[in-house]
Enzyme design. Structure first.
Site, PDB file in Angstrom:
ATOM      1  N   GLU A   1      19.687 -42.990  30.885  1.00 27.22           N
ATOM      2  CA  GLU A   1      18.274 -43.326  30.599  1.00 27.22           C
ATOM      3  C   GLU A   1      18.157 -44.668  29.887  1.00 27.22           C
ATOM      4  O   GLU A   1      17.110 -45.307  29.942  1.00 27.22           O
ATOM      5  CB  GLU A   1      17.605 -42.202  29.785  1.00 27.22           C
ATOM      6  CG  GLU A   1      18.045 -42.054  28.329  1.00 27.22           C
ATOM      7  CD  GLU A   1      19.374 -41.314  28.139  1.00 27.22           C
ATOM      8  OE1 GLU A   1      20.087 -41.091  29.135  1.00 27.22           O
ATOM      9  OE2 GLU A   1      19.706 -40.990  26.984  1.00 27.22           O
TER      10      GLU A   1
ATOM     11  N   HIS B   1      24.423 -42.470  28.409  1.00 23.50           N
ATOM     12  CA  HIS B   1      22.958 -42.516  28.439  1.00 23.50           C
ATOM     13  C   HIS B   1      22.444 -43.257  29.679  1.00 23.50           C
ATOM     14  O   HIS B   1      22.059 -44.419  29.570  1.00 23.50           O
ATOM     15  CB  HIS B   1      22.438 -43.249  27.196  1.00 23.50           C
ATOM     16  CG  HIS B   1      22.683 -42.542  25.918  1.00 23.50           C
ATOM     17  ND1 HIS B   1      21.812 -41.609  25.407  1.00 23.50           N
ATOM     18  CD2 HIS B   1      23.705 -42.607  25.042  1.00 23.50           C
ATOM     19  CE1 HIS B   1      22.277 -41.145  24.266  1.00 23.50           C
ATOM     20  NE2 HIS B   1      23.432 -41.736  24.023  1.00 23.50           N
TER      21      HIS B   1
ATOM     22  N   CYS C   1      24.468 -36.973  26.541  1.00 27.17           N
ATOM     23  CA  CYS C   1      25.033 -37.172  25.205  1.00 27.17           C
ATOM     24  C   CYS C   1      24.744 -35.979  24.288  1.00 27.17           C
ATOM     25  O   CYS C   1      25.331 -34.918  24.490  1.00 27.17           O
ATOM     26  CB  CYS C   1      24.568 -38.508  24.639  1.00 27.17           C
ATOM     27  SG  CYS C   1      25.654 -39.089  23.321  1.00 27.17           S
TER      28      CYS C   1
HETATM   29  N1  GLN Z   1      26.920 -37.957  18.138  1.00 27.65           N
HETATM   30  C1  GLN Z   1      25.651 -37.379  18.466  1.00 27.65           C
HETATM   31  C2  GLN Z   1      25.619 -35.881  18.235  1.00 27.65           C
HETATM   32  O1  GLN Z   1      26.562 -35.286  17.863  1.00 27.65           O
HETATM   33  C3  GLN Z   1      25.267 -37.667  19.900  1.00 27.65           C
HETATM   34  C4  GLN Z   1      24.965 -39.126  20.030  1.00 27.65           C
HETATM   35  C5  GLN Z   1      24.002 -39.474  21.117  1.00 27.65           C
HETATM   36  O2  GLN Z   1      23.266 -38.642  21.676  1.00 27.65           O
HETATM   37  N2  GLN Z   1      23.976 -40.755  21.381  1.00 27.65           N
HETATM   38  O3  GLN Z   1      24.596 -35.313  18.432  1.00 27.65           O
END
Ligand code: GLN
Length: 210
Positions: free
Chosen positions: A187, A185, A86
């Site tokens: 994790e 995610h 992410c």
């Molecule tokens: N939207 C977040 C960002 O731009 C990422 C979100 C996440 O890691 N769950 O960093």
């Protein structure tokens, strides 16, 4: 930090912000030795690194203020295995769309990533994904204000895609050489299979067979 066994790769977890503990738990479940990376000297002790989910703008600022950006960039350029989930995917990308103007990614994988790519309705959602090269049942993807991959360079393998609110599909798991990234995610769902890929990459580098 977990105890180091001689000859065994040490997996760093970037511990500036985000879901650090969740990654440590998954790695511990695989029997991996982990170490939190907060400052440049911590990098010297690790053979691979996880960049966690969190907030990529904050993580980017903390990379600068901790002094980690340059040495991390150097290690990644030298081929250190990495897994980014992410926000971690955003940090590892070559180029960002809808990033903050001052947000500079590390360029460790040749992908163009759009931040917060799912509309309001689907800002957070879950989906089961068939991931190429990952055996067993589909991966359960937990997407939280997730990015998508809008374009990939020639050396990048797209391992999984999801359907996109605007139509079509977008890549959400990619890999280039020893860098693996995903929009979701693993994790949080406790799925250790992408972390397993990272460990295998690290073991090959440590054994000098890659
Ligand atoms: N939207 C977040 C960002 O731009 C990422 C979100 C996440 O890691 N769950 O960093």
């Amino acid at each position: 930090m977990s105890p180091t066994r001689p000859g065994e790769p040490v997996v760093g977890v970037l511990a500036l912000q985000g879901d650090v503990t969740e990654h440590e738990l998954v790695l511990a479940g695989l029997g991996a030795t982990t170490r939190r990376v907060r400052r440049p000297a911590d990098l010297d002790a690790v053979d691979a690194i996880v960049l966690p989910g969190g907030e990529s703008t904050t993580l980017g600022m903390l990379l600068d203020s901790s002094g980690l950006r340059e040495p991390l960039h150097e290690r990644l350029s030298a081929g250190m295995p990495a897994l980014g989930t992410c926000a971690g995917m955003i940090l590892l990308a070559r180029e960002l769309l809808d990033g903050r103007p001052d947000q500079v990614p590390l360029g460790a994988i040749d992908i163009v990533v759009r931040r917060n790519a799912f509309g309001r309705q689907r800002e957070s959602f879950e989906a089961d994904l068939a991931v190429r090269g990952i055996e067993g049942p589909p991966m359960h993807g937990v997407f939280i204000r997730a990015p998508v991959v809008e374009a990939v360079g020639p050396g990048v393998e797209v391992l999984a895609e999801v359907s996109y609110p605007g139509g079509g599909t977008r890549a959400v798991v990619c890999r280039q050489r020893r860098v693996t990234v995903c929009s979701f995610h693993p994790e949080l769902s406790g799925d250790a299979r992408l972390h397993g890929l990272l460990l295998a990459d690290a073991a090959r580098v440590s054994a000098g067979s890659d």
